[in-house]
Design a protein around this motif. Structure first.
Motif, PDB file in Angstrom:
ATOM      1  N   ALA A  30      15.886 -82.340  29.365  1.00  0.00           N
ATOM      2  CA  ALA A  30      16.455 -80.852  29.245  1.00  0.00           C
ATOM      3  C   ALA A  30      14.644 -80.020  28.866  1.00  0.00           C
ATOM      4  O   ALA A  30      14.350 -79.062  29.591  1.00  0.00           O
ATOM      5  CB  ALA A  30      17.164 -80.569  27.924  1.00  0.00           C
ATOM      6  N   ALA A  31      13.812 -81.303  27.980  1.00  0.00           N
ATOM      7  CA  ALA A  31      12.286 -80.522  27.728  1.00  0.00           C
ATOM      8  C   ALA A  31      12.012 -80.322  29.054  1.00  0.00           C
ATOM      9  O   ALA A  31      11.095 -79.645  29.242  1.00  0.00           O
ATOM     10  CB  ALA A  31      11.571 -81.432  26.718  1.00  0.00           C
ATOM     11  N   SER A  32      11.940 -81.285  30.389  1.00  0.00           N
ATOM     12  CA  SER A  32      11.553 -81.546  31.110  1.00  0.00           C
ATOM     13  C   SER A  32      11.557 -80.270  32.175  1.00  0.00           C
ATOM     14  O   SER A  32      10.425 -79.614  32.486  1.00  0.00           O
ATOM     15  CB  SER A  32      11.361 -82.646  32.112  1.00  0.00           C
ATOM     16  N   LEU A  33      12.812 -79.936  32.107  1.00  0.00           N
ATOM     17  CA  LEU A  33      12.815 -78.729  32.446  1.00  0.00           C
ATOM     18  C   LEU A  33      12.420 -77.613  32.384  1.00  0.00           C
ATOM     19  O   LEU A  33      12.086 -76.754  32.870  1.00  0.00           O
ATOM     20  CB  LEU A  33      14.365 -78.556  33.113  1.00  0.00           C
ATOM     21  N   ALA A  34      12.456 -77.329  30.523  1.00  0.00           N
ATOM     22  CA  ALA A  34      12.192 -76.206  30.310  1.00  0.00           C
ATOM     23  C   ALA A  34      10.820 -75.834  30.702  1.00  0.00           C
ATOM     24  O   ALA A  34      10.110 -75.485  30.430  1.00  0.00           O
ATOM     25  CB  ALA A  34      11.435 -76.834  28.732  1.00  0.00           C
TER      26      ALA A  34
END
Lengths: 251, 265
Positions: free
Chosen positions: A142-146
């Motif tokens: 998720a954080a990579s997409l953020a």
């Protein structure tokens, strides 16, 4: 925590306690751009895991002495909500949270063009709202997409997935029950286009052969998750495009 | 560890050396520094060991206490590992509560001991669900010159093998200490092997200057039957799959060598 013997809950040999095949991921739902204030954000549901990630930056580094002369300072906070697990957790960061924040940050360092933004900081905040095993991997996904949603230049998305050994079998994407009762758990983060492993941990016991098998299965999982990440990112921009088209039609 | 600046010229020199298969201190890429382990160095501790790995020095003290077991494993003793990066060990260590580096060090050493089931925790139960022995392992870094994980893990194992548990009897629910000791039941011998990636090559047992220029670090803990029982990647870089398989092979070999230093058989 010591591992207990697994009871035979699955009838068939290749079916797991929740009905999954050995190499099957839990159902995954990802949404990009879910927070109003953050520069970038994403939400993931992976099985019963529910995790929010928000990114702020690049922005001026505070306090000033944290600023690096040649690159941005990446900061990361992984945190579990007090109500995210069966027994209430203290909201204060645990030693586990601190270690995970460190290895997650280091999983992103090779993906970000940190040298583009000297003297700034980029903050990654991860809130686990509900936890059911494999939260560090889902958090990275998720954080990579953020980070991408915040418009930060990346070499590639980082995809993460665990594999492990449960009841003598090598399985993909362990849930909480499998993690607690199984023999080994190996979380791995991977940048597909770079062939780069950016996070690797393991606890449990694996022979050399099992280790190679587990690592390769985790990599397969990462590759599947990579496709889902790209779809989620595209979906956000399709939404934006549609909104713009609609607006121009109305005018 | 807290970053300190390394001159570009030195970074380049180290990278060049490694690509030629050489290192600053003339070791081979897969050679450890000389290790000396001494046990029983603190008499008041139930177990202790001091290791010198090159110039890195770690003192490990083990205290045995009595406390409550965790509710999910009522018949097992408790293991806790804590690390202190003592300020006198390096100009980059600051006083205060443990930071992320100290916590990571303690947790990686803990993982090796716990997952290999090195301590027979079931043997440390006094009264199921009520009273068990607690094994406190404290890693005390005295001089920092790189590779704290391997040095600490090795010293912790040496100290565990040297730990005595006091005799006791339970009278009316109270534990009373009796004269005499017996050895802590040790069932496995986990050894941590750490690799640094410099200029896309692996080296073992990085010294401080190598840690300062390395891209990434990988620790593999190998138990007595050559199974992998813990892994930890750290650092801002990455590894390729082939590098990890290569590291696993070397780690088994190196673990057997290091194990001989503390397990006398």
């Amino acid at each position: 925590m010591p591992k207990k013997k697994v009871k035979k809950t699955a009838n068939e040999k290749d079916i797991r306690h929740d009905g999954r095949k050995l190499n099957e991921l839990r159902p995954i739902k990802i949404e990009v751009g879910v927070l109003g204030n953050a520069d970038g954000s994403a939400y993931i549901e992976q099985g019963k895991n529910k995790i929010l990630a928000g990114v702020y930056g690049p922005k001026e580094a505070h306090p000033k002495h944290l600023a690096l002369p040649d690159r941005t300072r990446l900061r990361c906070r992984y945190h579990m909500a007090p109500f995210s697990v069966q027994e209430r957790r203290s909201p204060a960061p645990s030693r586990r949270d601190i270690e995970l924040s460190k290895v997650i940050r280091e999983a992103f360092e090779p993906s970000v063009f940190t040298e583009y933004y000297p003297r700034t900081s980029i903050d990654i905040f991860i809130e686990v709202l509900q936890a059911d095993g494999g939260t560090r991997c889902a958090s990275i996904t998720a954080a990579s997409l953020a980070l991408a949603d915040a418009g930060i230049p990346l070499r590639d998305l980082v995809s993460a997935c665990a594999a492990g050994k449960v009841d003598g079998r090598i399985v993909l994407d362990l849930d909480d029950k499998e993690d607690k009762e199984g023999e080994a758990d190996l979380p791995l983060a991977y940048m597909s286009s770079q062939n780069a492993i950016t996070l690797l941990q393991m606890d449990g016991m694996l022979t050399g052969e099992e280790f190679d098998q587990t690592m390769n299965l985790a990599l397969e999982g990462c590759k599947q998750i990579y496709q889902l990440q790209k779809e989620a990112l595209k979906a956000k921009y399709l939404e934006v495009k549609e909104a713009i088209n609609k607006e121009s039609e109305e005018q | 560890m807290t970053s300190s600046v390394v001159a570009k010229v030195k970074q380049r020199r180290m990278a060049d050396l490694v690509s030629l298969g050489k290192r600053l201190d003339e070791r081979g890429l897969m050679d450890y520094r000389e290790a000396q382990v001494e046990t029983g160095v603190v008499e008041k501790a139930e177990g202790s060991a001091r290791i010198r790995l090159g110039k890195t020095e770690v003192l490990v003290g083990i205290k045995i206490g009595i406390g409550e077991p965790f509710s999910d494993v009522p018949n097992q003793g408790v293991l806790t590992v804590n690390a202190e990066l003592v300020p006198l060990a390096s100009p980059t260590f600051e006083p205060g509560p443990p930071g992320e580096d100290a916590i990571e060090l303690a947790r990686v050493v803990d993982r090796g001991i716990r997952e290999s089931k090195a301590i027979d925790l079931e043997n440390l139960c006094i009264e199921p669900g009520k009273k068990v022995f607690i094994v406190f392992i404290d890693l005390y870094v005295l001089n920092y010159d790189g590779n704290l994980i391997d040095a600490s893990a090795l010293a912790a194992l040496a100290a565990l093998l040297n730990t005595k548990v006091f005799n006791y009897e339970v009278k009316e629910g109270e534990v009373q200490i009796k004269p005499g000791y017996k050895s802590l039941p040790i069932r496995n011998y986990p050894i941590a092997i750490t690799f640094a990636k410099i200029n896309d090559k692996l080296v073992v047992d990085p010294q401080l200057e190598e840690e300062q220029v390395m891209d990434a670090r990988l620790t593999m803990t190998i138990e007595k039957d050559e199974k992998v029982c813990a892994l930890q990647k750290a650092g801002n870089g990455y590894f390729r799959i082939q590098q990890i398989s290569e590291a696993a092979k070397i780690a088994r070999q190196k673990a057997a060598e290091l194990r001989k230093l503390v397990v006398k058989k």
